[in-house]
Design a protein around this motif. Structure first.
Motif, short mmCIF file in Angstrom:
data_model
loop_
_atom_site.label_atom_id
_atom_site.label_comp_id
_atom_site.label_asym_id
_atom_site.label_seq_id
_atom_site.Cartn_x
_atom_site.Cartn_y
_atom_site.Cartn_z
N PHE A 521 0.83 -1.20 0.00
CA PHE A 521 0.00 0.00 0.00
C PHE A 521 0.87 1.26 0.00
CE2 PHE A 521 -3.32 2.73 2.25
CZ PHE A 521 -4.15 2.80 1.14
N ALA A 522 2.00 1.22 0.70
CA ALA A 522 2.90 2.37 0.73
C ALA A 522 3.55 2.59 -0.64
CB ALA A 522 3.98 2.17 1.79
N VAL A 523 4.02 1.50 -1.24
CA VAL A 523 4.67 1.61 -2.56
C VAL A 523 3.67 2.12 -3.60
CG1 VAL A 523 5.71 0.29 -4.44
CG2 VAL A 523 6.43 -0.11 -2.07
N GLN A 524 2.45 1.61 -3.54
CA GLN A 524 1.42 2.05 -4.49
C GLN A 524 1.18 3.55 -4.40
OE1 GLN A 524 -2.80 1.32 -3.53
NE2 GLN A 524 -2.93 0.22 -5.49
N TYR A 525 1.07 4.05 -3.17
CA TYR A 525 0.82 5.49 -2.99
C TYR A 525 2.04 6.30 -3.40
CZ TYR A 525 -0.52 9.88 -0.70
OH TYR A 525 -0.82 11.18 -0.44
N HIS A 526 3.23 5.80 -3.08
CA HIS A 526 4.45 6.51 -3.48
C HIS A 526 4.54 6.63 -5.00
CE1 HIS A 526 8.60 7.59 -4.13
NE2 HIS A 526 8.81 6.43 -4.75
N GLN A 527 4.25 5.53 -5.70
CA GLN A 527 4.31 5.57 -7.16
C GLN A 527 3.27 6.53 -7.73
OE1 GLN A 527 3.85 1.44 -8.17
NE2 GLN A 527 6.04 1.02 -8.04
N GLN A 528 2.10 6.51 -7.13
CA GLN A 528 1.05 7.43 -7.59
C GLN A 528 1.47 8.87 -7.38
OE1 GLN A 528 -2.80 6.77 -5.79
NE2 GLN A 528 -3.37 8.91 -6.07
N LEU A 529 2.01 9.16 -6.22
CA LEU A 529 2.42 10.53 -5.91
C LEU A 529 3.59 10.96 -6.78
CD1 LEU A 529 1.65 12.77 -3.82
CD2 LEU A 529 3.54 11.92 -2.42
N ARG A 530 4.54 10.03 -6.91
CA ARG A 530 5.72 10.34 -7.72
C ARG A 530 5.35 10.59 -9.17
NH1 ARG A 530 9.06 5.24 -8.74
NH2 ARG A 530 7.30 5.01 -10.18
N ASP A 531 4.43 9.78 -9.69
CA ASP A 531 4.05 9.90 -11.09
C ASP A 531 3.18 11.12 -11.34
OD1 ASP A 531 5.44 7.62 -11.36
OD2 ASP A 531 3.70 6.32 -11.67
N ASP A 532 2.49 11.61 -10.30
CA ASP A 532 1.59 12.73 -10.48
C ASP A 532 2.28 14.08 -10.34
OD1 ASP A 532 -0.51 11.14 -10.98
OD2 ASP A 532 -1.40 11.25 -8.96
N VAL A 533 3.47 14.12 -9.75
CA VAL A 533 4.12 15.41 -9.55
C VAL A 533 4.71 15.93 -10.84
CG1 VAL A 533 4.67 14.89 -7.16
CG2 VAL A 533 6.33 14.33 -8.92
N SER A 534 4.85 17.23 -10.91
CA SER A 534 5.45 17.86 -12.08
C SER A 534 6.94 17.56 -12.10
CB SER A 534 5.22 19.37 -12.03
OG SER A 534 5.84 19.98 -13.13
#
Length: 587
Positions: A521-534
């Motif tokens: 769950f942590a990795v999933q959120y990190h990837q989502q956040l990382r991929d969404d940032v400019s």
């Protein structure tokens, strides 16, 4: 311990009420209570059976604690048995409850299955088969559209969620149904759980018949199976105490009564408990006891009840009445219950006797074994962890740092209770874990977290992560046990010691499931956040959001994309020679 040594120790004991402990080194072998410590302990110089003789022979020392009253001695004995789990005592081992249905205390109530209902909720059950109960709750949601989402997901929505599209919710969150109409649907669900089966069965039957006429036979078959479950969910055992009014022939009109039945098999005993509130069965549980062959002599069931009652109720609210199959052997237990205003009865006939027989049938199902959570609690020296919160941190060299908080209830993932948090960007796992646990603890203590407190916290990591979590708990004052599970050697680390359990141990598998889910769950959120940032990739011709996501997933960071060769860039799906050249030039 030699008999002469014990006699000399007895001569030093006071003649007051208290508790005594026979010990071998730091291990407690037996705990007992006494109205007169000197007189009671003197009886061990001439043991009444082989079991007690073996215990005295193994003992190396005797410790006593004086109390002001006999009741204090009784409850202290129960607490010490629970804490030390002495080998020679009858001791309660576990407490696994059955599922209930609750409608939350909210203007727009939520329906859910739980084993830990809210105090203000409207609660029905318990039910013995969670799978059948899930079928019924789904049918209620399909017919009446009651919401199943958490308060967190319910608040502030601008459009209905997927449940609305699937026909499981009427979307009161966005005003698709007005509160009055929704409340009427809630009342219909309440009527069903109160026994009016047709409220749910009739609409299902009409829908089934319509599906059959339209030759939608698969849909009709599914509805038929749903209907069968709905019509049989209110079995006789679920409504055994229905009828309200007086508690039964020869009884009183108590609002809350517990019914206990005991079954013994060798050195194991099972106590089944039914709870009745105002004539309705509201809870049911089974509890395992270690029961030495010659437990206190005399009638074994009576002795087991004497041990169970104070241990079970020492930290629980007492009912108005307790119905038993036999009278407890210990008069001190009965005197304590009488002083607490609890009526104790052994019914001989009538509805109360029927309830006792039902409790006995539950007890005869056998010991509550094969419970990994009970084994985990016993190994860690804590109560059976009904709710476990798992925590992990994920980031890329201190960037896009996030924390996960997953929840397991009775060994199953409770995904509606998952939470995640964006943390301060820094490459310090200990500080990140400290911040995450402090956030969870503070919200719980301030009443801003709508979830029940967990029985155990499990952090992904080793001694450093455990220390950080303990720092956060000390700072906030949140009193919850915490352990860590290190990945490489699969060691369970507690504040006091390190456990290296066998790889096939079921209680280790519980910890691993919680740890692995927190990590996922942590990795999933990190990837989502990382991929969404400019990123520096934005604005490069030919690189849109999907291409950027593929690049970051392939190389991990913009710096790694910058260091990649043009050939490596072209190997990413969807990137041609021209786009790869442009990326290399711009970065």
């Amino acid at each position: 311990m030699e008999v002469d040594t014990l006699r000399a120790r007895v001569a030093e004991l006071p003649t007051e009420p208290g508790v005594y402990q026979f010990q071998a080194g730091d291990r407690v072998l037996y705990v007992g209570k006494a109205v007169d410590l000197r007189s009671r302990v003197r009886s061990y110089t001439d043991p009444r059976n082989d079991r007690i003789a073996r215990m005295v022979a193994r003992a190396e020392s005797l410790e006593v604690a004086v109390t002001d009253t006999e009741t204090q001695a009784l409850l202290l004995e129960a607490n010490l048995i629970k804490r030390h789990q002495p080998r020679y005592n009858v001791r309660l081992k576990d407490d696994k409850s059955y599922p209930l249905v609750q409608l939350t205390d909210h203007e727009i109530p939520r329906i859910e299955i739980t084993r830990d209902p809210d105090d203000a909720a409207t609660v029905f059950g318990p039910f013995t088969d969670k799978g059948r109960l899930e079928t019924v709750v789904k049918a209620i949601r399909e017919v009446y559209g009651l919401r199943g989402c958490s308060e967190h997901k319910y608040q502030g929505r601008e459009r209905p969620c997927l449940d609305y599209e699937m026909g499981l919710c009427t979307a009161p969150c966005t005003g698709e149904i007005d509160p009055e109409s929704y409340r009427e649907d809630v009342e219909a669900a309440i009527r069903f759980f109160e026994g009016e089966t047709g409220v749910l069965a009739d609409p299902l039957r009409r829908e089934m018949e319509a599906a059959a006429q339209e030759q939608a036979f698969e849909r009709a078959a599914n509805l038929r199976d749903q209907l069968d479950t709905v019509e049989t969910i209110h079995g006789d055992s679920e409504r055994a105490v229905a009828g309200g009014g007086a508690a039964g022939e020869g009884g009183g009109s108590e609002a809350v009564a517990d019914v206990l039945g005991v079954a013994v098999d060798g050195n194991e005993a099972t106590v089944a408990r039914l709870r009745s509130e105002r004539g309705q069965l509201v809870d049911r549980s089974r509890h395992s006891l270690d029961a030495p062959d010659e437990a206190d002599g005399g009638d074994r069931v009576a002795a087991l009840l004497s041990a169970f009652l104070p241990q079970y109720y020492a930290e629980r609210q007492l009912p108005d009445a307790i119905l038993l199959s036999e009278r407890p052997a210990d008069d001190d237990v009965l005197d304590w219950l009488e002083r607490e205003g609890v009526a104790v009865r052994v019914p001989g006939a009538g509805r109360e006797a029927t309830l006792v027989e039902l409790a006995l049938k539950n007890a005869r199902q056998g010991p509550v074994d094969g419970d990994p959570l009970a084994a985990l609690g016993e190994a860690l020296g804590v109560d059976r962890p009904h709710r476990i919160d798992g925590f992990d941190i994920s980031h890329s060299q201190g960037k896009a740092v996030v924390g996960s908080n997953v929840c397991f209830v009775d060994g199953d993932a409770e995904t509606s209770d998952y939470r995640r948090k964006k943390l301060t960007d820094r490459n310090d796992d200990y500080a990140n874990m400290r911040e995450l646990i402090e956030w969870r603890a503070s919200r719980a203590l301030e009443g801003r977290d709508d979830r029940p407190d967990p029985d155990l916290l499990l952090v992904d990591g080793g001694e450093g992560q455990l220390g950080a979590a303990m720092d956060a708990l000390d700072k906030t004052g949140w009193d919850v046990p915490v352990v860590a599970l290190a990945k490489d050697e699969e060691l369970v680390i507690t504040p006091d010691r390190v456990f290296d359990w066998p790889s096939d141990a079921d209680h280790l598998h519980v910890c691993q499931r919680v740890r692995d889910e927190a990590h996922r769950f942590a990795v999933q959120y990190h990837q989502q956040l990382r991929d969404d940032v400019s990123t520096a990739l934005d604005g490069i011709p030919g690189v849109g959001p999907q291409t950027r996501t593929r690049l970051l997933r392939r190389f991990g960071s913009v710096d790694n994309v910058r260091d990649a060769s043009q050939a490596d860039l072209q190997a990413v799906d969807g990137i041609g020679e021209k786009t790869a050249a442009t990326i290399a030039e711009r970065l």
